[in-house]
Design a protein around this motif. Structure first.
Motif, PDB file in Angstrom:
ATOM      1  N   HIS A   1       3.116   4.223  12.359  1.00  0.00           N
ATOM      2  CA  HIS A   1       1.955   5.001  12.822  1.00  0.00           C
ATOM      3  C   HIS A   1       2.348   6.053  13.869  1.00  0.00           C
ATOM      4  O   HIS A   1       1.470   6.717  14.408  1.00  0.00           O
TER       5      HIS A   1
ATOM      6  N   SER B   1      -3.559  -6.063  11.529  1.00  0.00           N
ATOM      7  CA  SER B   1      -4.577  -6.555  10.604  1.00  0.00           C
ATOM      8  C   SER B   1      -4.245  -6.095   9.195  1.00  0.00           C
ATOM      9  O   SER B   1      -3.863  -4.948   8.990  1.00  0.00           O
TER      10      SER B   1
ATOM     11  N   ASP C   1       6.052   1.553   6.665  1.00  0.00           N
ATOM     12  CA  ASP C   1       4.634   1.173   6.472  1.00  0.00           C
ATOM     13  C   ASP C   1       4.006   2.093   5.452  1.00  0.00           C
ATOM     14  O   ASP C   1       3.442   3.103   5.811  1.00  0.00           O
TER      15      ASP C   1
ATOM     16  N   ARG D   1      -9.578  -6.464  18.102  1.00  0.00           N
ATOM     17  CA  ARG D   1      -8.805  -7.368  17.234  1.00  0.00           C
ATOM     18  C   ARG D   1      -9.438  -8.745  17.366  1.00  0.00           C
ATOM     19  O   ARG D   1      -9.706  -9.210  18.491  1.00  0.00           O
TER      20      ARG D   1
ATOM     21  N   ASP E   1       4.029  -6.342   4.165  1.00  0.00           N
ATOM     22  CA  ASP E   1       3.497  -5.311   5.061  1.00  0.00           C
ATOM     23  C   ASP E   1       3.593  -5.777   6.510  1.00  0.00           C
ATOM     24  O   ASP E   1       2.838  -5.325   7.365  1.00  0.00           O
TER      25      ASP E   1
ATOM     26  N   HIS F   1       0.837  -1.208   0.000  1.00  0.00           N
ATOM     27  CA  HIS F   1       0.000   0.000   0.000  1.00  0.00           C
ATOM     28  C   HIS F   1       0.867   1.251   0.000  1.00  0.00           C
ATOM     29  O   HIS F   1       1.865   1.318   0.709  1.00  0.00           O
TER      30      HIS F   1
ATOM     31  N   GLU G   1      -5.280   1.573   2.409  1.00  0.00           N
ATOM     32  CA  GLU G   1      -5.138   0.535   3.435  1.00  0.00           C
ATOM     33  C   GLU G   1      -5.234   1.125   4.838  1.00  0.00           C
ATOM     34  O   GLU G   1      -5.845   0.543   5.727  1.00  0.00           O
TER      35      GLU G   1
HETATM   36  N1  BES Z   1       1.378  -2.725   8.225  1.00  0.00           N
HETATM   37  C1  BES Z   1       0.270  -2.658   9.130  1.00  0.00           C
HETATM   38  C2  BES Z   1      -0.069  -4.011   9.740  1.00  0.00           C
HETATM   39  C3  BES Z   1       0.979  -4.477  10.711  1.00  0.00           C
HETATM   40  C4  BES Z   1       1.043  -3.912  11.955  1.00  0.00           C
HETATM   41  C5  BES Z   1       1.851  -5.477  10.383  1.00  0.00           C
HETATM   42  C6  BES Z   1       1.991  -4.325  12.860  1.00  0.00           C
HETATM   43  C7  BES Z   1       2.818  -5.883  11.279  1.00  0.00           C
HETATM   44  C8  BES Z   1       2.891  -5.323  12.515  1.00  0.00           C
HETATM   45  C9  BES Z   1      -0.950  -2.118   8.391  1.00  0.00           C
HETATM   46  O1  BES Z   1      -0.638  -1.065   7.520  1.00  0.00           O
HETATM   47  C10 BES Z   1      -1.909  -1.554   9.405  1.00  0.00           C
HETATM   48  O2  BES Z   1      -1.556  -0.713  10.179  1.00  0.00           O
HETATM   49  N2  BES Z   1      -3.132  -2.054   9.404  1.00  0.00           N
HETATM   50  C11 BES Z   1      -4.172  -1.541  10.241  1.00  0.00           C
HETATM   51  C12 BES Z   1      -5.479  -2.086   9.762  1.00  0.00           C
HETATM   52  C13 BES Z   1      -6.407  -1.117   9.122  1.00  0.00           C
HETATM   53  C14 BES Z   1      -7.709  -1.790   8.757  1.00  0.00           C
HETATM   54  C15 BES Z   1      -6.545   0.232   9.677  1.00  0.00           C
HETATM   55  C16 BES Z   1      -4.026  -2.055  11.657  1.00  0.00           C
HETATM   56  O3  BES Z   1      -3.555  -3.173  11.880  1.00  0.00           O
HETATM   57  O4  BES Z   1      -4.415  -1.302  12.559  1.00  0.00           O
END
Ligand code: BES
Ligand code: ZN
Length: 457
Positions: A430, A402, A122, A331, A183, A85, A156
């Protein structure tokens, strides 16, 4: 086609690869904030051009939200689908960044060189590891060892609202033998990983409204119901004293781990004291009687991600606010049904709201957990390839985060996903000062070259 000259080319062209990544990182493609719509578009254009430069037939596909990017490079079987993404998270609080989040810098740190900037880990840095591996392969051998479809999403980080319709409409074009998703992270800096379980995610926003306007808390306090008090009681009721979640029916579909997985995870020697110590904590906060890795990878959770109401500015204001709100996410694991849990949560909250208040619900994302089929032979081939690149053998791990697309590839395309990434726990994704280790980028690119070789042998 031998992989060794490809690896050498990846080494010698690392500076140019990093330059390209820096260009992409300079585009502030924050998907959740409408003010950055044009920038998301620019990032998509940049990727189309970059894929075109390595010989892919690439195009930007409009959606009701931000565009998708698709590129095809023909070749012999198998057909691999690569997903990443290009959108990033907002940067606030900006004052906690040491540098402009969109003016990436390469920095020397005690743990090695890093590239710092929003999206470095990310997911722009990660998605470019695959692109750069393909570029090196093409430059060295004139063609790729197999057929590849690139698929880049720009929503994403904001719940992928366009993803399901897009996958349905373009299923024939995207269907492939296996999807590769970059990711996720390493297990640690020596141990590469294939992530075999992802948690699902259910997001709900609730707003409690009491009095028709903000009130003086001396004039009305005591007689009038305060919506923050109602909201706090609801939030406090979501967990019991043992850390279990109290939403009725919540644990339906939560499996116990098979013994072999328990043993394999114990063998990873995860040091939760160090993991928590890195962020200034010491004690596990999940369900009583569960190991740290279970809490992170295989147990469901409920977290309040944001809370608002009343006076938040400097100083103090004796106000009894009209509204209070919270953003709550769960989660999910196993077969937990996000929609059923949303209904049950709403019913539970409705029962707790007193006469004088009303509650409004706003649904955000809802995606189930997914488990990857590691008995598919591609997993062992990729595990070998990763083990050849990194100091220690690759591990199969879980992931607390996720990535809903993995489940949708399975259900909408019939394509299984293999999640391989090179992020580290201290990448600060983040958060302010996000970074990606140069080692992650470099060895990540080399890893993909090896995986391409292994999957097409
Ligand atoms: N890359 C992350 C997922 C991730 C987080 C992988 C920690 C490995 C370790 C992905 O971009 C992400 O942050 N996903 C969101 C989900 C979304 C539906 C907002 C998440 O997990 O909060
Ligand atoms: Zn991501």
């Amino acid at each position: 086609m031998s992989v060794d000259p490809v690896l050498n080319r990846i080494d010698s062209s690392l500076p140019e690869s990093l330059d390209r990544l820096m260009e992409l990182l300079r585009i502030p493609s924050i998907s959740t904030d409408p003010a950055y719509k044009a920038e998301c578009d620019r990032a998509a254009d940049w990727l189309v051009e970059d894929l075109t430069s390595l010989g892919a037939a690439a195009s930007k596909r409009q959606t009701p939200g931000h565009p998708m990017v698709i590129g095809h490079i023909d070749g012999p079987g198998p057909h691999l689908l690569f997903y990443g993404h290009y959108d990033v998270q907002p940067v606030d609080p900006l004052n906690l960044w040491d540098n402009d989040p969109f003016d990436p810098q390469i920095e020397d740190t005690p743990k090695g060189k890093v590239i710092r900037g929003r999206g470095s880990a990310d997911d722009k840095g990660q998605l470019m590891t695959f692109v750069e591996a393909c570029r090196a392969w093409k430059a060295e051998h004139g063609s790729l060892p197999c057929r590849i479809t690139f698929f880049f999403e720009g929503e994403e980080e904001s719940g992928s609202p366009s993803l399901i319709p897009f996958l349905k409409e373009n299923a024939d074009e995207l269907k492939s033998d296996v999807a590769l998703i970059c990711d996720t992270g390493l297990f640690d800096s020596r141990v590469p990983a294939i992530t075999t379980m992802l948690r699902g995610l259910l997001q709900e926003e609730i707003t409690i409204t009491g009095p028709s306007r903000d009130l003086h808390s001396g004039m009305y306090g005591g007689a009038a119901m305060n919506p923050i008090r109602v909201l706090s009681r609801i939030i406090a009721a979501l967990h019991d004293d043992s850390g279990k979640i109290t939403v009725p029916g919540f644990y339906e579909g939560v499996p116990e781990l098979p013994d072999d997985v328990i043993q394999q995870w114990e063998g990873l020697g995860f040091d939760h004291k160090a993991f928590l110590g890195d962020v200034g904590l010491a004690d596990l906060a999940g369900e009583a009687g569960r190991s740290a890795l279970e809490m992170l990878w295989s147990r469901p959770t409920c977290e309040v991600n944001g809370i608002g109401g009343g006076y938040q500015g400097e100083g103090f204001k004796t106000v009894l606010p009209s509204t209070a709100s919270a953003k709550i996410s769960f989660r999910l694991v196993g077969q937990q049904d996000p929609h059923a849990i949303r209904e049950s949560l709403r019913a539970m909250i409705n029962d707790m709201v007193p006469n004088d208040c009303k509650v409004e619900f706003k649904a955000h994302g809802a995606s189930p957990a997914s488990v990857m089929p590691i008995d598919n032979p591609v997993f062992e081939k990729a595990r070998q390839a990763l083990s050849d690149e990194w100091p220690d053998e690759a591990a199969f791990i879980g992931c607390g985060g996720s990535i809903p697309v993995a489940g949708y590839f399975q259900t909408l395309l019939g394509t299984e996903s293999m999640l391989i990434g090179f992020g580290k726990d201290d990448d600060q994704i983040h958060s302010p000062n996000e970074k990606y280790d140069i080692e992650s980028f470099h060895k990540g690119t080399r890893s993909w070259a090896r995986i391409l070789a292994a999957l097409t042998k």
